[in-house]
Design a protein around this motif. Structure first.
Motif, short mmCIF file in Angstrom:
data_model
loop_
_atom_site.label_atom_id
_atom_site.label_comp_id
_atom_site.label_asym_id
_atom_site.label_seq_id
_atom_site.Cartn_x
_atom_site.Cartn_y
_atom_site.Cartn_z
N SER A 33 47.66 48.60 45.45
CA SER A 33 47.63 49.08 44.06
C SER A 33 47.09 47.94 43.21
O SER A 33 47.05 46.78 43.65
N VAL A 34 46.67 48.25 42.00
CA VAL A 34 46.21 47.18 41.12
C VAL A 34 47.37 46.26 40.75
O VAL A 34 47.18 45.06 40.54
N PHE A 35 48.60 46.79 40.71
CA PHE A 35 49.75 45.92 40.49
C PHE A 35 49.86 44.89 41.62
O PHE A 35 50.07 43.69 41.37
N GLU A 36 49.71 45.34 42.87
CA GLU A 36 49.77 44.41 43.99
C GLU A 36 48.61 43.41 43.96
O GLU A 36 48.79 42.23 44.29
N LYS A 37 47.44 43.87 43.54
CA LYS A 37 46.31 42.96 43.40
C LYS A 37 46.57 41.92 42.32
O LYS A 37 46.17 40.76 42.44
N MET A 38 47.23 42.35 41.25
CA MET A 38 47.59 41.40 40.19
C MET A 38 48.52 40.33 40.73
O MET A 38 48.33 39.13 40.46
N ARG A 39 49.52 40.73 41.51
CA ARG A 39 50.44 39.76 42.09
C ARG A 39 49.74 38.83 43.08
O ARG A 39 50.05 37.64 43.18
N TYR A 40 48.76 39.36 43.81
CA TYR A 40 47.98 38.53 44.74
C TYR A 40 47.15 37.51 43.97
O TYR A 40 47.08 36.33 44.34
N LEU A 41 46.53 37.96 42.89
CA LEU A 41 45.76 37.05 42.04
C LEU A 41 46.66 35.94 41.50
O LEU A 41 46.30 34.75 41.50
N GLU A 42 47.84 36.32 41.04
CA GLU A 42 48.78 35.35 40.49
C GLU A 42 49.21 34.33 41.54
O GLU A 42 49.32 33.13 41.26
N HIS A 44 47.65 33.52 44.52
CA HIS A 44 46.63 32.81 45.29
C HIS A 44 45.44 32.30 44.46
O HIS A 44 44.73 31.40 44.91
N HIS A 45 45.21 32.87 43.27
CA HIS A 45 44.03 32.47 42.49
C HIS A 45 44.35 32.32 41.01
O HIS A 45 43.52 32.63 40.15
N ASP A 46 45.55 31.83 40.70
CA ASP A 46 45.92 31.67 39.30
C ASP A 46 45.03 30.65 38.59
O ASP A 46 44.97 30.61 37.36
N ASP A 47 44.32 29.83 39.38
CA ASP A 47 43.39 28.87 38.78
C ASP A 47 42.31 29.56 37.96
O ASP A 47 41.78 28.98 37.01
N ILE A 48 41.99 30.83 38.28
CA ILE A 48 40.99 31.56 37.51
C ILE A 48 41.50 31.82 36.10
O ILE A 48 40.77 31.64 35.11
N ARG A 49 42.75 32.26 35.99
CA ARG A 49 43.34 32.49 34.67
C ARG A 49 43.34 31.21 33.84
O ARG A 49 42.93 31.21 32.66
N LEU A 50 43.74 30.11 34.45
CA LEU A 50 43.80 28.84 33.72
C LEU A 50 42.40 28.36 33.35
O LEU A 50 42.18 27.85 32.24
#
Length: 351
Positions: A33-42, A44-50
């Motif tokens: 789900s997009v919720f699960e993808k959001m948690r994966y992004l958070e 493993h790839h939170d550097d993108i947000r920062l």
């Protein structure tokens, strides 16, 4: 030129609130789900947000979105909202920015005079109707996820401000809401600093005194955001307010320190949470429009479409509409030698 990362983004805003939309360069995000993808992004790839939101590439008032493949078979696209201190499960201004970018760049075909599409956000699937003319998205309206009140008009002890009456409501995010007059503040742009200090102090207190979680997804906890509201001053509006987008942890020993930035728009999820409170008080009926104004005078129009239930809560199904504009296209790069791969914050504006 060797780059550790390169992201293509469309710079957009909805009624003044910046909503950068990443259209290329995102890694593969896993999830059903997009919720699960959001948690994966958070995770493993939170550097993108920062990278995208902190200086020198971002600013405290900016939001960012990643367009992702949807998991719901009825959805046309998915999107993940990245904010300064959290991944918001839903956002009205960002949904408007994403819709504008999807249609005006041709990622989703535009149909005039109206394009109907479905977007999967972490909070769920929303149906969007975009009024289009001559290749331009003139207005975006969508039916939001159900909104409801967890605590109505309860006392909250706010350090530095005393006891304030607040409501805790879900509108796609968990909000703590109070009257601006309780803090002695007029929520206009020039009082932005005072608004942020009051809202962040209130939010911090509410997390401790009235913690909440969504009955359908207990990972959605709060309140994570707050707003102060006031009577209208502009003809054609029904209310106004100020929302603080947190840019850092609140320090209760230093309530004078800024730790957020005003939402430049009227805030879509905030408007929906506010309508849920008004409906719970018997002050807003089904089918009645509610025009909400921001500190800079821009407007979102909300409406209660029908009532429903969410867990044990009486809830409303709100719709929201507003306008979005594309301001530019950018490519953001990370040089391996850059000393700020995750950006930085400074206390003058970041807290």
């Amino acid at each position: 030129m060797k780059m550790a990362r390169m992201l293509t983004a469309v710079e957009a805003h909805a009624e003044g609130e910046g909503g950068r939309v990443i259209t290329g360069g995102m890694p593969l995000l896993k999830g059903n789900s997009v919720f699960e993808k959001m948690r994966y992004l958070e995770a493993h790839h939170d550097d993108i947000r920062l990278l995208m939101l902190r200086e020198p590439r971002g600013n405290p008032a900016l939001c960012c979105n990643a367009i992702v493949p949807p998991c719901d078979p009825t959805a046309d696209a998915g999107f993940i909202v990245m904010e300064q201190t959290e991944y918001a499960p839903m956002s009205g201004s960002n949904a408007i920015c994403v819709t504008t970018v999807l249609l005006e760049t041709g990622i989703v075909p535009m149909v005039e005079p109206e394009t109907v599409l479905r977007l999967e956000a972490p909070a769920g699937v929303i149906e969007v109707r975009a009024t289009c003319r001559n290749g331009k998205v003139e207005r975006v309206e969508f039916e939001n996820v159900p909104a409801f009140v967890a605590h109505l008009d309860v006392p909250l002890d706010v350090p530095g401000f005393g006891t304030v009456e607040v409501s805790i409501a879900w509108g796609g995010m968990w909000f703590v809401i109070a009257e601006a007059r309780a803090f002695g503040i007029d929520p206009v742009a020039e009082n932005g600093g005072a608004c942020v200090r009051a809202i962040e102090a209130m939010r911090h207190a509410a997390v401790e005194q009235y913690p909440v979680s969504h009955p359908d997804n207990h990972d959605l906890r709060g309140p994570t955001i707050g707003q102060i509201v006031a009577p209208p001053i502009d003809e054609g509006t029904h209310g106004r307010g100020a929302i603080s987008v947190s840019s850092g942890p609140f320090d209760p020993s230093r309530p004078e320190a800024l730790s957020g930035a005003l939402d430049r728009s009227p805030c879509g999820t905030g408007t929906c949470a506010k309508m849920a409170v008004l409906h719970a008080r018997g002050e807003l009926a089904v089918g009645q429009d509610y025009v909400n104004a921001s500190p800079i005078g821009t407007r979102f129009t909300g409406r209660i479409e029908r009532v429903t239930r969410v867990g044990d809560y009486d809830a409303i199904v709100p719709s929201l509409s507003g306008r979005g504009w594309i301001a530019g296209v950018s490519q953001w790069m990370l040089d391996p030698s850059d000393p700020f791969p995750q950006g930085f914050t400074i206390g003058d504006i970041w807290g």
